[in-house]
Design a protein around this motif. Structure first.
Motif, PDB file in Angstrom:
ATOM      1  N   GLU A  66       0.846  -1.201   0.000  1.00  0.00           N
ATOM      2  CA  GLU A  66       0.000   0.000   0.000  1.00  0.00           C
ATOM      3  C   GLU A  66       0.881   1.251   0.000  1.00  0.00           C
ATOM      4  OE1 GLU A  66      -3.227   2.512  -0.070  1.00  0.00           O
ATOM      5  OE2 GLU A  66      -3.142   0.363  -0.514  1.00  0.00           O
ATOM      6  N   LYS A  69       2.168   1.727  -3.480  1.00  0.00           N
ATOM      7  CA  LYS A  69       1.158   2.299  -4.390  1.00  0.00           C
ATOM      8  C   LYS A  69       0.997   3.800  -4.166  1.00  0.00           C
ATOM      9  CE  LYS A  69      -1.437  -2.008  -4.724  1.00  0.00           C
ATOM     10  NZ  LYS A  69      -2.563  -2.761  -4.170  1.00  0.00           N
ATOM     11  N   ARG A  70       1.019   4.224  -2.888  1.00  0.00           N
ATOM     12  CA  ARG A  70       0.860   5.654  -2.585  1.00  0.00           C
ATOM     13  C   ARG A  70       2.069   6.449  -3.085  1.00  0.00           C
ATOM     14  NH1 ARG A  70      -2.016   6.112   3.408  1.00  0.00           N
ATOM     15  NH2 ARG A  70      -3.503   4.400   3.113  1.00  0.00           N
ATOM     16  N   LYS A  72       4.040   5.640  -5.594  1.00  0.00           N
ATOM     17  CA  LYS A  72       4.022   5.675  -7.062  1.00  0.00           C
ATOM     18  C   LYS A  72       2.918   6.576  -7.604  1.00  0.00           C
ATOM     19  CE  LYS A  72       6.691   3.908  -9.054  1.00  0.00           C
ATOM     20  NZ  LYS A  72       8.105   4.314  -9.303  1.00  0.00           N
ATOM     21  N   ARG A  73       1.833   6.740  -6.811  1.00  0.00           N
ATOM     22  CA  ARG A  73       0.759   7.644  -7.238  1.00  0.00           C
ATOM     23  C   ARG A  73       1.252   9.086  -7.257  1.00  0.00           C
ATOM     24  NH1 ARG A  73      -3.509   4.716  -4.612  1.00  0.00           N
ATOM     25  NH2 ARG A  73      -3.276   5.941  -2.710  1.00  0.00           N
ATOM     26  N   GLU A  74       2.017   9.462  -6.219  1.00  0.00           N
ATOM     27  CA  GLU A  74       2.477  10.847  -6.109  1.00  0.00           C
ATOM     28  C   GLU A  74       3.819  11.091  -6.795  1.00  0.00           C
ATOM     29  OE1 GLU A  74       1.923  13.070  -2.436  1.00  0.00           O
ATOM     30  OE2 GLU A  74       0.873  11.344  -1.586  1.00  0.00           O
ATOM     31  N   PRO A  76       5.650   9.025  -9.464  1.00  0.00           N
ATOM     32  CA  PRO A  76       5.760   7.863 -10.351  1.00  0.00           C
ATOM     33  C   PRO A  76       7.185   7.544 -10.810  1.00  0.00           C
ATOM     34  CG  PRO A  76       4.624   9.695 -11.433  1.00  0.00           C
ATOM     35  CD  PRO A  76       4.744  10.050  -9.998  1.00  0.00           C
ATOM     36  N   GLY A  99       4.188  -1.235  -9.241  1.00  0.00           N
ATOM     37  CA  GLY A  99       5.106  -0.150  -9.595  1.00  0.00           C
ATOM     38  C   GLY A  99       6.519  -0.264  -9.047  1.00  0.00           C
ATOM     39  N   ALA A 153     -10.271   3.923  -8.079  1.00  0.00           N
ATOM     40  CA  ALA A 153      -9.675   4.914  -7.175  1.00  0.00           C
ATOM     41  C   ALA A 153     -10.763   5.604  -6.347  1.00  0.00           C
ATOM     42  CB  ALA A 153      -8.884   5.942  -7.973  1.00  0.00           C
ATOM     43  N   GLU A 157     -11.522   5.537  -2.252  1.00  0.00           N
ATOM     44  CA  GLU A 157     -11.708   6.723  -1.410  1.00  0.00           C
ATOM     45  C   GLU A 157     -12.933   6.561  -0.509  1.00  0.00           C
ATOM     46  OE1 GLU A 157     -10.430  10.848  -3.345  1.00  0.00           O
ATOM     47  OE2 GLU A 157     -11.568   9.643  -4.764  1.00  0.00           O
TER      48      GLU A 157
END
Length: 211
Positions: A66, A69-70, A72-74, A76, A99, A153, A157
Motif C-alpha cells: 500500500e 502504491k501511494r 508511485k501515485r504521487e 511515479p 510499480g 480509485a 476513497e
C-alpha cells in the motif's frame, strides 16, 4: 560519480543499521534517511530526501504494498526496490505490478544487493536471476489479488471514508458528489468486498492496514 541517496524503510533497527554499515563502504551509495513506518516513508519522500526507496513489505502501520502504491501515485518516477524476507515467488509479481522497480530477498548476497540498488537508481528494473528464470518459465505465482484491489480509485476513497465512520452526506461534501452517488459507490464497494455493513468495511481496512 553521482551519489545515490537512499531511504531505508524497515521496522527493525538492526536491519537499518546493518544496511547503513554495509553501504558505508561504497562511494556511490549513501543512506540519506531511515523510516520505521509507512507514514514516515511518505513524509520523508515528500521532503525529497532520496533518489531510491528500499522498502520492506512488513511495516507496523501500513502494508508495504500500500505504501508502494501511494508513493508511485504521487512520485511515479521515484524508484522503489522491495527488500523483504517474504518469498519472491509469492510477492514479487504483485509488487512489480504495483510499480516496484525491483524485488530483493533479504537473504540475497551482498553483491546482489549492490547490483539491484544501482540498477534501479539508473531507471532499470531488477529481479534476481532465480526469479527471472521462473518468470520466463511461467512457474512463479501471479500473487493473490486482495478484494480491495478490484476497486476503482474513487471506490477506494469511499471505502476509506466509510471505515472512519463518516456519514454519506459528509462523504458527498468531501468528494463533491451527491449523496445518491456516494450511496451507489458504497453499494459497489460492499458488493465487490462481499460485505453487508460499514462495520465490516472498518474491520477490513484495519486488518489490511489500508487507512
Amino acid at each position: 560519480m553521482k551519489q545515490v541517496n537512499l531511504l531505508i524503510a524497515d521496522d527493525h533497527a538492526v536491519v537499518r543499521s546493518g544496511l547503513r554499515q554495509f553501504l558505508a563502504s561504497t562511494e556511490d551509495l549513501k543512506v540519506a534517511a531511515e523510516a520505521a513506518t509507512g507514514e514516515e516513508v511518505l513524509a520523508l519522500v515528500r521532503q525529497g530526501v532520496c533518489d531510491v526507496v528500499l522498502l520492506d513489505i512488513s511495516l507496523p502501520d501500513l502494508d508495504g504494498l500500500e505504501v508502494l502504491k501511494r508513493v508511485k501515485r504521487e512520485w511515479p518516477d521515484l524508484p522503489v526496490l522491495i527488500f523483504s524476507m517474504y518469498s519472491e515467488d509469492e510477492f514479487a509479481v504483485p509488487a512489480l505490478n504495483a510499480g516496484a522497480s525491483g524485488y530483493l530477498n533479504k537473504d540475497s548476497p551482498p553483491g546482489q544487493i549492490l547490483t539491484a540498488i544501482r540498477a534501479v537508481a539508473t531507471g532499470a528494473r531488477y529481479v534476481s536471476p532465480a526469479l527471472a528464470e521462473k518468470l520466463l518459465a511461467g512457474t512463479v505465482s501471479r500473487g493473490k489479488r486482495l478484494p480491495h484491489e478490484a476497486l476503482s480509485a474513487r471506490e477506494m476513497e469511499v471505502l476509506l471514508l466509510l471505515s472512519k465512520g463518516i456519514p454519506l452526506t459528509k462523504i458527498g461534501e468531501t468528494l463533491h458528489v451527491s449523496v445518491k452517488t456516494v450511496s451507489t459507490y458504497r453499494s459497489r464497494v460492499l458488493e465487490k468486498l462481499a460485505m453487508q455493513s460499514n462495520a465490516e468495511v472498518t474491520r477490513y481496512v484495519m486488518e489490511h492496514k489500508l487507512g
